[in-house]
Design an enzyme around this catalytic site. Structure first.
Site, short mmCIF file in Angstrom:
data_model
loop_
_atom_site.label_atom_id
_atom_site.label_comp_id
_atom_site.label_asym_id
_atom_site.label_seq_id
_atom_site.Cartn_x
_atom_site.Cartn_y
_atom_site.Cartn_z
N GLY A 12 0.91 -1.32 -0.10
CA GLY A 12 0.08 -0.08 -0.14
C GLY A 12 0.84 1.07 0.02
O GLY A 12 2.00 1.23 -0.56
N CYS A 13 0.54 2.44 0.82
CA CYS A 13 1.14 3.49 0.51
C CYS A 13 2.74 3.37 1.25
O CYS A 13 2.77 2.93 2.33
CB CYS A 13 0.41 4.45 1.72
SG CYS A 13 1.32 6.06 1.85
#
Length: 173
Positions: A12-13
């Site tokens: 993800g981020c």
């Protein structure tokens, strides 16, 4: 001179994937960037358009005599929701999907074994892919070490995205 290896993880981020590895003894460098896509040297804006094939990821340079790849895998799994095929937490789309990018056959085998162990903890199929390493492109400077440069915003993001609550709920041990 220390022997080094690379570990590359998409979780993800990438802002949230640096800090968990950054202070581990034997981890020499953690770089935010992009991997797995077909466009050379993509920018953040290009990756955010979701059509380059890249994922936000971290590339970790480590000394295997100080920290094992298996330890890094254990840390990785504890940062993500491995069941989510569409991204991570508030971040949706292909660039936020999870993956372990292996750099050797030994890493592939270790990643597969760790995925099997994680499957026993969760109900439902693990969405995290295990893929051969691809070219890794460092993200722009303002993305590097974001948790240090912008601690208040970083913490607000971890909480607001749902990541912090999920990790506490599933990895409290």
């Amino acid at each position: 001179m220390a022997r080094t290896e690379h570990a590359t993880f998409a979780g993800g981020c990438f802002w949230c994937m640096v800090h968990p590895f950054d202070e581990i003894p034997g981890v020499l460098q953690v770089t935010s960037g992009y991997t797995g896509g077909q466009v050379p040297h993509p920018t953040y804006e290009e990756v955010c358009q979701q059509d380059t094939g890249h994922r936000e990821a971290v590339d970790i340079v480590f000394d295997p005599d100080q920290v094992s790849y298996e330890t890094l895998l254990d840390i990785y799994w504890r940062q993500i929701d491995p069941l989510d095929p569409g991204g991570q937490f508030a971040d949706r789309g292909p660039s936020y999907r999870t993956a372990i990018f292996y750099h050797s056959e030994a890493q592939r085998q270790a990643a597969e074994a760790s995925k099997t162990r994680i499957q026993a903890k969760f109900h439902g199929p693990i969405a995290t892919e295990i893929l051969p390493a691809a070219p890794f492109y460092p993200a722009e400077t303002y993305h590097q070490d974001y948790y240090r440069k912008n601690p208040v915003h970083y913490q607000r993001y971890r909480i607001g995205s749902g990541r912090e609550q999920f990790l506490r709920q599933h990895w409290a041990d």
